[in-house]
Design a protein around this motif. Structure first.
Motif, PDB file in Angstrom:
ATOM      1  N   ILE A   4       0.842  -1.198   0.000  1.00  0.00           N
ATOM      2  CA  ILE A   4       0.000   0.000   0.000  1.00  0.00           C
ATOM      3  C   ILE A   4       0.879   1.251   0.000  1.00  0.00           C
ATOM      4  O   ILE A   4       2.048   1.198   0.371  1.00  0.00           O
ATOM      5  CB  ILE A   4      -0.936   0.045   1.223  1.00  0.00           C
ATOM      6  CG1 ILE A   4      -0.122   0.091   2.528  1.00  0.00           C
ATOM      7  CG2 ILE A   4      -1.902  -1.118   1.203  1.00  0.00           C
ATOM      8  CD1 ILE A   4      -0.940   0.454   3.754  1.00  0.00           C
ATOM      9  N   ARG A   5       0.288   2.349  -0.419  1.00  0.00           N
ATOM     10  CA  ARG A   5       0.974   3.646  -0.336  1.00  0.00           C
ATOM     11  C   ARG A   5       0.582   4.297   0.980  1.00  0.00           C
ATOM     12  O   ARG A   5      -0.595   4.375   1.317  1.00  0.00           O
ATOM     13  CB  ARG A   5       0.557   4.526  -1.498  1.00  0.00           C
ATOM     14  CG  ARG A   5       1.426   5.752  -1.599  1.00  0.00           C
ATOM     15  CD  ARG A   5       1.437   6.283  -2.979  1.00  0.00           C
ATOM     16  NE  ARG A   5       2.661   7.046  -3.111  1.00  0.00           N
ATOM     17  CZ  ARG A   5       3.225   7.332  -4.249  1.00  0.00           C
ATOM     18  NH1 ARG A   5       2.704   6.896  -5.353  1.00  0.00           N
ATOM     19  NH2 ARG A   5       4.309   8.042  -4.281  1.00  0.00           N
ATOM     20  N   VAL A  13       4.327  -2.883   3.292  1.00  0.00           N
ATOM     21  CA  VAL A  13       3.717  -4.196   3.110  1.00  0.00           C
ATOM     22  C   VAL A  13       2.786  -4.444   4.290  1.00  0.00           C
ATOM     23  O   VAL A  13       3.180  -4.250   5.440  1.00  0.00           O
ATOM     24  CB  VAL A  13       4.804  -5.303   3.056  1.00  0.00           C
ATOM     25  CG1 VAL A  13       4.162  -6.671   2.887  1.00  0.00           C
ATOM     26  CG2 VAL A  13       5.801  -5.035   1.951  1.00  0.00           C
ATOM     27  N   THR A  14       1.556  -4.865   3.996  1.00  0.00           N
ATOM     28  CA  THR A  14       0.597  -5.152   5.060  1.00  0.00           C
ATOM     29  C   THR A  14       0.093  -6.589   4.941  1.00  0.00           C
ATOM     30  O   THR A  14       0.181  -7.196   3.884  1.00  0.00           O
ATOM     31  CB  THR A  14      -0.633  -4.228   5.005  1.00  0.00           C
ATOM     32  OG1 THR A  14      -1.416  -4.554   3.863  1.00  0.00           O
ATOM     33  CG2 THR A  14      -0.241  -2.774   4.951  1.00  0.00           C
ATOM     34  N   ILE A  19       0.895  -3.157   9.321  1.00  0.00           N
ATOM     35  CA  ILE A  19       2.073  -2.996   8.467  1.00  0.00           C
ATOM     36  C   ILE A  19       3.137  -3.956   8.981  1.00  0.00           C
ATOM     37  O   ILE A  19       3.495  -3.925  10.160  1.00  0.00           O
ATOM     38  CB  ILE A  19       2.566  -1.543   8.478  1.00  0.00           C
ATOM     39  CG1 ILE A  19       1.535  -0.646   7.791  1.00  0.00           C
ATOM     40  CG2 ILE A  19       3.928  -1.434   7.806  1.00  0.00           C
ATOM     41  CD1 ILE A  19       1.894   0.810   7.744  1.00  0.00           C
ATOM     42  N   VAL A  20       3.618  -4.828   8.102  1.00  0.00           N
ATOM     43  CA  VAL A  20       4.605  -5.823   8.505  1.00  0.00           C
ATOM     44  C   VAL A  20       6.006  -5.524   7.997  1.00  0.00           C
ATOM     45  O   VAL A  20       6.972  -6.117   8.467  1.00  0.00           O
ATOM     46  CB  VAL A  20       4.168  -7.246   8.077  1.00  0.00           C
ATOM     47  CG1 VAL A  20       2.925  -7.669   8.826  1.00  0.00           C
ATOM     48  CG2 VAL A  20       3.927  -7.330   6.582  1.00  0.00           C
ATOM     49  N   ALA A  21       6.131  -4.597   7.040  1.00  0.00           N
ATOM     50  CA  ALA A  21       7.452  -4.178   6.552  1.00  0.00           C
ATOM     51  C   ALA A  21       7.337  -2.797   5.931  1.00  0.00           C
ATOM     52  O   ALA A  21       6.325  -2.441   5.348  1.00  0.00           O
ATOM     53  CB  ALA A  21       7.980  -5.168   5.521  1.00  0.00           C
ATOM     54  N   THR A  26      10.308   2.988  -2.742  1.00  0.00           N
ATOM     55  CA  THR A  26       9.692   2.647  -4.024  1.00  0.00           C
ATOM     56  C   THR A  26       8.749   1.457  -3.873  1.00  0.00           C
ATOM     57  O   THR A  26       8.879   0.646  -2.958  1.00  0.00           O
ATOM     58  CB  THR A  26      10.756   2.279  -5.080  1.00  0.00           C
ATOM     59  OG1 THR A  26      11.415   1.076  -4.686  1.00  0.00           O
ATOM     60  CG2 THR A  26      11.772   3.400  -5.266  1.00  0.00           C
ATOM     61  N   ASN A  27       7.836   1.374  -4.815  1.00  0.00           N
ATOM     62  CA  ASN A  27       6.896   0.267  -4.884  1.00  0.00           C
ATOM     63  C   ASN A  27       7.654  -1.050  -5.093  1.00  0.00           C
ATOM     64  O   ASN A  27       7.311  -2.072  -4.505  1.00  0.00           O
ATOM     65  CB  ASN A  27       5.919   0.525  -6.033  1.00  0.00           C
ATOM     66  CG  ASN A  27       4.805  -0.472  -6.110  1.00  0.00           C
ATOM     67  OD1 ASN A  27       4.642  -1.323  -5.258  1.00  0.00           O
ATOM     68  ND2 ASN A  27       4.012  -0.356  -7.157  1.00  0.00           N
ATOM     69  N   ALA A  28       8.675  -1.028  -5.919  1.00  0.00           N
ATOM     70  CA  ALA A  28       9.463  -2.235  -6.202  1.00  0.00           C
ATOM     71  C   ALA A  28      10.133  -2.778  -4.944  1.00  0.00           C
ATOM     72  O   ALA A  28      10.160  -3.997  -4.725  1.00  0.00           O
ATOM     73  CB  ALA A  28      10.512  -1.938  -7.274  1.00  0.00           C
TER      74      ALA A  28
END
Length: 60
Positions: A4-5, A13-14, A19-21, A26-28
């Motif tokens: 997610i942004r 990263v959720t 949120i787990v990371a 960047t999205n990548a």
């Protein structure tokens, strides 16, 4: 895992609720972290390396 942004324009990263990371710039980067957490290959060369490793381990 989902990317997610965040409110500040970065990426995280959720697992759906937490949120787990991250946050990542960047999205990548966020998707790469998600792939590592789920055990998915990061790149074609890593995928080939895993295949070769698994074949050598399974060989008699």
């Amino acid at each position: 895992m989902t990317v997610i942004r965040t409110d500040d324009g970065r990426w995280a990263v959720t697992n759906g609720s937490d949120i787990v990371a991250g946050p990542f710039n960047t999205n990548a980067e966020a998707w790469r972290a998600a792939d590592r957490m789920t055990g998915d290959p990061i790149s074609k060369s890593e995928e080939r390396g895993e295949y070769v490793w698994n074949r050598s381990v399974d060989a008699p």
